[in-house]
Design a protein around this motif. Structure first.
Motif, short mmCIF file in Angstrom:
data_model
loop_
_atom_site.label_atom_id
_atom_site.label_comp_id
_atom_site.label_asym_id
_atom_site.label_seq_id
_atom_site.Cartn_x
_atom_site.Cartn_y
_atom_site.Cartn_z
N GLY A 105 -1.51 12.21 -10.21
CA GLY A 105 -1.23 13.60 -9.87
C GLY A 105 -0.48 13.79 -8.58
N GLY A 106 -0.18 12.70 -7.90
CA GLY A 106 0.56 12.78 -6.66
C GLY A 106 -0.29 12.87 -5.41
N SER A 107 -1.60 12.84 -5.56
CA SER A 107 -2.49 12.92 -4.40
C SER A 107 -2.68 11.53 -3.79
N GLN A 108 -2.65 11.47 -2.46
CA GLN A 108 -2.82 10.19 -1.79
C GLN A 108 -4.27 9.73 -1.93
N VAL A 109 -4.44 8.46 -2.26
CA VAL A 109 -5.78 7.93 -2.51
C VAL A 109 -6.26 6.98 -1.42
N ASN A 110 -5.39 6.64 -0.48
CA ASN A 110 -5.79 5.65 0.52
C ASN A 110 -5.72 6.19 1.95
N ALA A 111 -5.70 7.51 2.11
CA ALA A 111 -5.53 8.09 3.44
C ALA A 111 -6.63 7.66 4.41
N GLY A 112 -7.83 7.47 3.91
CA GLY A 112 -8.93 7.10 4.80
C GLY A 112 -9.27 5.62 4.80
N ALA A 113 -8.57 4.84 3.99
CA ALA A 113 -8.86 3.40 3.92
C ALA A 113 -8.31 2.68 5.14
N LYS A 114 -9.14 1.88 5.78
CA LYS A 114 -8.71 1.15 6.97
C LYS A 114 -8.27 -0.27 6.61
N TYR A 115 -7.21 -0.71 7.28
CA TYR A 115 -6.73 -2.08 7.07
C TYR A 115 -5.94 -2.51 8.30
#
Length: 244
Positions: A105-115
């Protein structure tokens, strides 16, 4: 091999070799900002900030661990640096925030994932040695330098990054280079003021190499056109002699 092909191959090899030396991450990992009388053109990327701007820079990045940071955290720091006038969005690639992943749907899924953002940028910069990235190469280098400036200034990552960035056999040489650069900076400050900056040798060489490549490509195109014309003429039917 036709002469022009040999020239083109040589120029491509020269450009790639030069770019690999410039866009090697290890060459820029020690980049950091220092305090001067006033902020240099380009803000953080100039390497010199006024005491006030330097304090603001430190305040903005003090809690950022670039070896364990999310897209959102990087975006927030980027926004604050821009609002403070310490960077220009025209100098930095959007990849500064890290890898962006989206769902159907175009929504970001990793905005809060830390790496490990530090390693992400090291890998990314190395890829810009490919001549195909000429349009964004300078901004990629600026992006990495900004990351290095943050990493080396951040209390939570600075010592770790510095230790990983400089190998034991290079420590003495790195110190000598830093002293030499500082001596030149002070000389320019005394004689001309802080805004008198040395020419950007990397940009000059990049422009020169690109011009040489364009010339070689133009010559190659002309040669191909001549060869095509000659082939067309050779395949044309022989003229019929006039009837007696």
């Amino acid at each position: 091999m036709p002469p022009i092909s040999a020239v083109s191959t040589m120029l491509d090899s020269l450009a790639t070799g030069y770019l690999k030396s410039v866009y090697t991450p290890g060459k820029h990992e020690s980049f950091q900002v220092k305090i001067g009388d006033k902020t240099g053109e380009g803000g953080v990327l100039s390497g010199v900030l006024s005491e006030k701007d330097h304090a603001q820079f430190q305040s903005i990045i003090k809690g950022l661990n670039v070896k364990d940071a999310s897209y959102s955290e990087m975006s927030e720091v980027y926004r604050k640096l821009g609002a403070a006038g310490l960077i220009s969005e025209n100098d930095i690639l959007s990849s500064f925030m890290g890898s962006s992943e989206h769902d159907a749907g175009g929504s970001q899924v990793n905005a809060g994932a830390k790496y490990d953002q530090w390693q992400y940028h090291k890998d990314g910069l190395a890829s810009y040695a490919d001549p195909m990235f000429s349009e964004t190469r300078e901004r990629a280098l600026n992006t990495f330098k900004l990351m290095a400036a943050i990493a080396n200034a951040s209390p939570v990552t600075g010592q770790t990054v510095a230790r990983e960035s400089v190998s034991a056999q290079d420590r003495e040489q790195a110190v000598q280079v830093d002293l030499s650069e500082e001596a030149r900076r002070r000389a320019r400050k005394e004689d001309y003021g802080i805004d008198d900056r040395e020419p950007d040798e990397a940009k000059f060489m990049n422009d020169l190499i690109e011009q040489m490549q364009e010339m070689a490509q133009a010559a190659k195109t002309a040669q191909n056109t001549q060869a095509a014309d000659a082939a067309t003429a050779a395949s044309a039917p022989a003229p019929v002699p006039p009837s007696p």
